[in-house]
Design an enzyme around this catalytic site. Structure first.
Site, PDB file in Angstrom:
ATOM      1  N   GLU A 124      38.020 -16.703   2.189  1.00  0.00           N
ATOM      2  CA  GLU A 124      37.244 -16.563   3.417  1.00  0.00           C
ATOM      3  C   GLU A 124      37.195 -17.902   4.143  1.00  0.00           C
ATOM      4  O   GLU A 124      36.889 -18.911   3.518  1.00  0.00           O
ATOM      5  CB  GLU A 124      35.820 -16.091   3.125  1.00  0.00           C
ATOM      6  CG  GLU A 124      35.042 -15.766   4.382  1.00  0.00           C
ATOM      7  CD  GLU A 124      33.629 -15.260   4.115  1.00  0.00           C
ATOM      8  OE1 GLU A 124      32.915 -14.989   5.099  1.00  0.00           O
ATOM      9  OE2 GLU A 124      33.233 -15.149   2.943  1.00  0.00           O
ATOM     10  N   ALA A 265      29.119 -20.711  -2.539  1.00  0.00           N
ATOM     11  CA  ALA A 265      29.433 -19.538  -3.350  1.00  0.00           C
ATOM     12  C   ALA A 265      30.206 -18.557  -2.478  1.00  0.00           C
ATOM     13  O   ALA A 265      30.169 -18.617  -1.256  1.00  0.00           O
ATOM     14  CB  ALA A 265      28.152 -18.895  -3.883  1.00  0.00           C
ATOM     15  N   GLU A 301      24.969 -13.357  -3.131  1.00  0.00           N
ATOM     16  CA  GLU A 301      26.373 -12.999  -3.328  1.00  0.00           C
ATOM     17  C   GLU A 301      26.511 -11.616  -3.962  1.00  0.00           C
ATOM     18  O   GLU A 301      27.441 -10.867  -3.639  1.00  0.00           O
ATOM     19  CB  GLU A 301      27.085 -14.056  -4.176  1.00  0.00           C
ATOM     20  CG  GLU A 301      27.001 -15.478  -3.624  1.00  0.00           C
ATOM     21  CD  GLU A 301      27.452 -15.613  -2.178  1.00  0.00           C
ATOM     22  OE1 GLU A 301      28.250 -14.776  -1.715  1.00  0.00           O
ATOM     23  OE2 GLU A 301      27.004 -16.555  -1.498  1.00  0.00           O
TER      24      GLU A 301
END
Length: 391
Positions: A124, A265, A301
């Site tokens: 990402e 994260a 997450e």
């Protein structure tokens, strides 16, 4: 090298081609890594043939085939940031591409890179294009099968998304694993980790009675510091069921904590990767704030499994939707497990100390930008914090 292109929200168009399944085969090596991809492609409008443009960066193209046939030089064009198939079939076809990459020299920490003896990925927002040629955009979703092969003594643990369906030994001291993710996902949620890691293991029984295996992987000396992270994960799974009615949908959930991960994260489907500081804690050195931060980020997450993974962005201009909604969910989670008043004060303090100065300075930008050159520049407090203003 061609100049990076500015991307505008107003120019969004649906992809001309979609991907149904993706089979990836990684042969990890010390000098180079070979990536073989096999993609089932189909046109959005059957019977029409237009160029298929694939993103790619820092890749060495070894071969390209369509339906088992090697393409000739005139059938494709290779640029520094793209690979274009001039006239692909107007019906469904199979695209196979072999590339060579060098993770040990990848200092961008995007795509597949190697650090302190461990292979790790960060895809990402647009890192997958550094792994293989692909339509690197959130609205192209596919089911992934990933085979990973490596030296067993150097990389005894080989992880990827989904469920582990096969593993075995090979000649020359090597071994392999095969992971299958049955749910469609965009390529930014792909993950791979290979290294010398050990795990804290536990289980969670969902509301429907399914037993999910939980594993938190770290270097061996850090395993004792993962107890609170495991507690946080189980608490998040239980809370999401009770409050939102959302049950985990696979048989295994992995967390990997490495000291050199380049983001805090990442919510990769079923294989979350963390910087160690957001997983490890011990009573001798950690403060109450450290424990609270780990609880919140582990929850954040995990909650992305539904708000961001199963239901994801159309394009990167919608980044604030998946992040803002998931921030709200982790705020509610931390408030329910701790003090709602204390959590609210901490969130507003963060806005006043960090977000307000940014909004008043040269880095200010809309929650939904009108254009970008590099999407990574929009991972700011504006995207993650805006939702608490009205909560």
């Amino acid at each position: 090298m061609d100049t990076p292109k500015e991307i505008f929200l107003k120019d969004y168009k649906m992809p001309d081609y979609y991907f149904d399944t993706v089979e990836l085969n990684f042969i990890l090596g010390e000098d180079k890594t070979i990536v073989h991809s096999k993609i089932s492609v189909y046109p959005r409008i059957e019977g029409t043939s237009c160029p298929l443009v694939l993103n790619g960066s820092d890749l060495k193209l070894l071969s390209i085939k369509v339906d088992g046939r090697d393409l000739k030089k005139e059938d494709y064009h290779l640029y520094s940031r793209h690979l274009t198939l001039s006239s692909p079939p107007g019906i469904a076809f199979v695209l196979e591409i072999d590339t060579e990459i060098q993770p040990q020299n990848n200092t961008s920490l995007e795509g597949l890179y190697k650090t302190t003896g461990t292979f790790c990925t960060q895809c990402e927002a647009e890192g997958f294009r550094k792994i293989t040629f692909y339509q690197d955009r959130p609205d192209v979703m596919a089911r992934y099968t990933c085979r990973v092969e490596a030296d067993k003594s150097l990389y005894p643990v080989l992880l990827s998304n989904g469920n582990l369906i096969e593993q075995g030994d090979l000649e020359g001291g090597r071994h392999y694993v095969v992971w299958v993710d049955p749910f469609k996902k965009p390529c930014y949620l792909f993950a791979l980790v290979a290294g010398q890691l050990e795990s804290r293991n536990d289980t969670f029984v969902t509301k429907s009675g399914k037993t999910v295996s939980l594993r938190i992987w770290t270097p061996s000396h850090d395993v004792p510091k993962t107890a609170h992270a495991m507690y946080s994960l189980k608490a998040a799974m239980k809370w999401d069921e009770e409050v939102f009615g959302l049950e985990y949908d696979l048989d295994l959930f992995n967390i990997v904590a490495v000291p050199d991960f380049n983001m805090g994260a990442m919510e990769n489907k079923s294989l979350n990767i963390f910087n160690s500081r957001l997983v490890l804690a011990s009573p001798e050195t950690a403060s109450d704030g450290d424990y609270a931060a780990i609880l919140g980020v582990i929850g954040h997450e995990y909650f992305h499994n539904w708000t961001g993974n199963r239901v994801t962005c159309r394009d990167w201009f919608q980044l604030s939707l998946k992040e803002g909604l998931t921030v709200f969910r982790d705020q509610e989670f931390s408030s329910d497990l701790g003090s709602r008043t204390v959590k609210r004060i901490a969130d507003v303090s963060r806005l006043r100390n960090y977000q307000f100065p940014q909004d008043a300075g040269p880095m200010a930008h809309p929650v939904r930008p009108h254009s970008y050159i590099k999407m990574d520049n929009f991972y700011t407090g504006e995207i993650f914090c805006f939702i608490i203003i009205s909560v």
